[in-house]
Design a protein around this motif. Sequence first.
Motif: not given
Length: 170
Positions: A116-124, A89-97
Amino acid sequence: MASSSSSPAFSPPPYLNVTALTAHGGVSVFECWQLLPGFATSSQTGTAGASILQLGNLANASYSVIPPGFNAGFHSAPAKQWVVFLGGLAHVTLANSTDEAFIKGGKNGLIFAADTSDVSPKGHSTNYPSKEETLAIQIPTGGLIPQHTVLYNGPCKGKQLLGRSLDDLD
């Protein structure tokens, strides 16, 4: 001896929906994608007559065994890639949501990662809360994003995943 019970008729799926991690305005977001052009009938030996959908010209796949309870923290996708969770199981969350996705390994364990880091430096952030190993295959697409339609913002849920239920997570 053959079974006398009849099997339900096979109803091929017309399309495949997947949760995608992408980015808008420099931050990672979830989108529910419907892949285009949809399923076709296979003529390949071994699968002739079955439904098939091409995922692209893929190479350099890797197989990961992720320990129970592992926390990968915040990271960007290393490449535009398919991630296939086979088990666990993977649980994926976002920094600003507050959006989150639980991806259970198995038949609905396919996602596309393009943050990718070019479009989302912090990522998930990805956490693996299962008490078992999580098995994943990562398959880069050479920078290509598959043809798709965005069904809605947020991870795919319920009927959009043809069987994945957030109620039966381990």
